[in-house]
Enzyme design. Structure first.
Site, PDB file in Angstrom:
ATOM      1  N   SER A   7       0.847  -1.192   0.000  1.00 27.95           N
ATOM      2  CA  SER A   7       0.000   0.000   0.000  1.00 27.95           C
ATOM      3  C   SER A   7       0.880   1.238   0.000  1.00 27.95           C
ATOM      4  CB  SER A   7      -0.895   0.012   1.241  1.00 27.95           C
ATOM      5  OG  SER A   7      -1.396   1.317   1.436  1.00 27.95           O
ATOM      6  N   HIS A  32      -1.512  -1.529  -3.995  1.00 27.09           N
ATOM      7  CA  HIS A  32      -2.752  -1.128  -3.330  1.00 27.09           C
ATOM      8  C   HIS A  32      -2.760   0.394  -3.171  1.00 27.09           C
ATOM      9  CE1 HIS A  32      -6.182  -2.039  -0.651  1.00 27.09           C
ATOM     10  NE2 HIS A  32      -5.726  -1.060   0.132  1.00 27.09           N
ATOM     11  N   ASP A  34      -4.863   3.565  -1.751  1.00 32.24           N
ATOM     12  CA  ASP A  34      -5.924   3.933  -0.815  1.00 32.24           C
ATOM     13  C   ASP A  34      -6.471   5.316  -1.126  1.00 32.24           C
ATOM     14  OD1 ASP A  34      -6.099   1.695   1.074  1.00 32.24           O
ATOM     15  OD2 ASP A  34      -4.005   2.175   1.508  1.00 32.24           O
ATOM     16  N   MET A  36      -9.113   8.141  -0.076  1.00 37.29           N
ATOM     17  CA  MET A  36      -9.922   8.576   1.073  1.00 37.29           C
ATOM     18  C   MET A  36     -10.482   9.963   0.811  1.00 37.29           C
ATOM     19  SD  MET A  36      -7.562   7.339   4.231  1.00 37.29           S
ATOM     20  CE  MET A  36      -6.673   5.768   4.189  1.00 37.29           C
ATOM     21  N   HIS A  65      -8.562   1.067  -3.572  1.00 37.18           N
ATOM     22  CA  HIS A  65      -9.455   0.826  -2.431  1.00 37.18           C
ATOM     23  C   HIS A  65     -10.156   2.151  -2.130  1.00 37.18           C
ATOM     24  CE1 HIS A  65      -9.629  -0.186   2.189  1.00 37.18           C
ATOM     25  NE2 HIS A  65     -10.825  -0.153   1.634  1.00 37.18           N
ATOM     26  N   MET A  67     -12.264   4.429  -0.157  1.00 31.97           N
ATOM     27  CA  MET A  67     -12.882   4.695   1.149  1.00 31.97           C
ATOM     28  C   MET A  67     -13.591   6.032   1.028  1.00 31.97           C
ATOM     29  SD  MET A  67      -9.674   3.312   3.313  1.00 31.97           S
ATOM     30  CE  MET A  67      -8.651   3.358   1.858  1.00 31.97           C
ATOM     31  N   MET A 136     -11.357  -5.787   6.113  1.00 28.70           N
ATOM     32  CA  MET A 136     -10.549  -4.815   6.861  1.00 28.70           C
ATOM     33  C   MET A 136     -10.204  -5.389   8.238  1.00 28.70           C
ATOM     34  SD  MET A 136     -10.112  -2.332   4.788  1.00 28.70           S
ATOM     35  CE  MET A 136      -9.131  -1.368   5.950  1.00 28.70           C
ATOM     36  N   ASP A 174      -6.677  -6.439   4.729  1.00 26.20           N
ATOM     37  CA  ASP A 174      -6.095  -5.096   4.696  1.00 26.20           C
ATOM     38  C   ASP A 174      -6.024  -4.489   6.087  1.00 26.20           C
ATOM     39  OD1 ASP A 174      -5.201  -2.596   4.000  1.00 26.20           O
ATOM     40  OD2 ASP A 174      -7.021  -1.986   2.930  1.00 26.20           O
TER      41      ASP A 174
HETATM   42  C1  DX5 Z   1      -6.204   1.685   5.910  1.00 29.65           C
HETATM   43  C2  DX5 Z   1      -5.835   1.325   4.502  1.00 29.65           C
HETATM   44  C3  DX5 Z   1      -4.753   0.330   4.385  1.00 29.65           C
HETATM   45  C4  DX5 Z   1      -3.422   0.800   4.930  1.00 29.65           C
HETATM   46  C5  DX5 Z   1      -2.752  -0.391   5.498  1.00 29.65           C
HETATM   47  O1  DX5 Z   1      -7.243   2.581   5.880  1.00 29.65           O
HETATM   48  O2  DX5 Z   1      -6.965   0.798   3.836  1.00 29.65           O
HETATM   49  O3  DX5 Z   1      -4.605  -0.129   3.059  1.00 29.65           O
HETATM   50  O4  DX5 Z   1      -2.576   1.365   3.978  1.00 29.65           O
HETATM   51  O5  DX5 Z   1      -1.628   0.034   6.170  1.00 29.65           O
HETATM   52  P1  DX5 Z   1      -0.900  -0.876   7.238  1.00 29.65           P
HETATM   53  O6  DX5 Z   1      -0.423  -2.103   6.492  1.00 29.65           O
HETATM   54  O7  DX5 Z   1       0.181  -0.030   7.738  1.00 29.65           O
HETATM   55  O8  DX5 Z   1      -1.924  -1.245   8.285  1.00 29.65           O
HETATM   56 ZN    ZN Z   2      -6.555  -0.170   1.875  1.00 28.33          ZN
END
Ligand code: DX5
Ligand code: ZN
Length: 220
Positions: A7, A32, A34, A36, A65, A67, A136, A174
């Site tokens: 990620s 990956h 993320d 947000m 991903h 969010m 998650m 994740d």
């Molecule tokens: C959290 C994200 C994850 C995050 C994971 O909201 O969806 O993908 O990057 O990071 P680690 O591996 O550090 O928990």
């Molecule tokens: Zn993620």
């Protein structure tokens, strides 16, 4: 076998191209990303233009991903921007089936993501329309959080649910996965393992990916 999906949330965004090449050298085939929106989760990261730039910079599969609230507004656009896989949260979407189909129609793999406190029943009916489920194991919003231990049992139950139905929906885990618990996650049925801080946190992403692949390679 499992696939590691570093990620970039914990990467140095000013050197993103380099950070991506580093995990590719380590053996990653999937990245990956993320996304947000500051509404569904209490943090803001990146959006479509960044995915477009990453697409030009790497051959790795891009796993976006989302969010974000009401993901139907953007899901197909992320495929058009270059994501191979797009996941949306069941908690953010009143029309999950429609969104998953929109991702597939745009040519992407569809993913349904589910928060730690959301029961598996929330995605049960969507399983045939999801190419993968993002389970998650932390509350989404930040990298570097601690793995919620009850996620392992939830992962096993999801594995059973998918197998009993004869589906080939994949399971991605994740949050909070590192060298110390990756083998357990793979044994419990995870086929894609996301790792952010475990990959980028020590400043040696190539090595970290190699170590995670080794630590997660278990005979099952
Ligand atoms: C959290 C994200 C994850 C995050 C994971 O909201 O969806 O993908 O990057 O990071 P680690 O591996 O550090 O928990
Ligand atoms: Zn993620």
């Amino acid at each position: 076998m499992f696939e590691i999906a570093p990620s970039i949330l914990s990467a140095d965004f000013a050197r993103l191209g380099e950070e991506i090449r580093a995990v590719e050298t380590g053996g990653a085939r999937c990245l990956h990303v993320d996304v947000m929106d500051g509404q569904f989760v209490p943090n803001i990261t990146l959006g479509l233009p960044v995915v477009e730039s990453i697409r030009k910079a790497t051959k790795l599969k891009i796993d976006a991903h989302l969010m974000i609230a009401e993901p139907l507004r953007f899901a197909a656009k992320f495929v058009e921007a270059g994501a191979d896989m797009v996941s949306v949260h069941v908690e953010a979407d009143a029309h999950l089936h429609r969104t998953l189909m929109a991702i597939r129609e745009a040519g992407g793999q569809s993913g349904a993501a589910i928060n730690p406190a959301t029961p598996l029943a929330a995605i049960e009916e969507a399983l045939p329309f999801a190419d993968y489920i993002v389970l998650m194991s932390v509350n989404p919003g930040f990298g570097g959080q601690k793995f919620i231990e009850t996620s392992l049992d939830k992962l096993r139950r999801l594995r059973r649910m998918i197998d009993e139905r004869g589906l080939d929906t994949k399971i991605e885990i994740d949050g909070g996965v590192g060298k110390e618990n990756i083998a357990e996650a793979v044994e419990a049925g995870a086929q894609i393992v996301v790792a952010g801080s475990a990959v980028y946190g020590r400043g040696k992403p190539t090595e970290a990916v190699r170590e995670l692949i080794e630590a997660g390679t278990v005979w099952i």
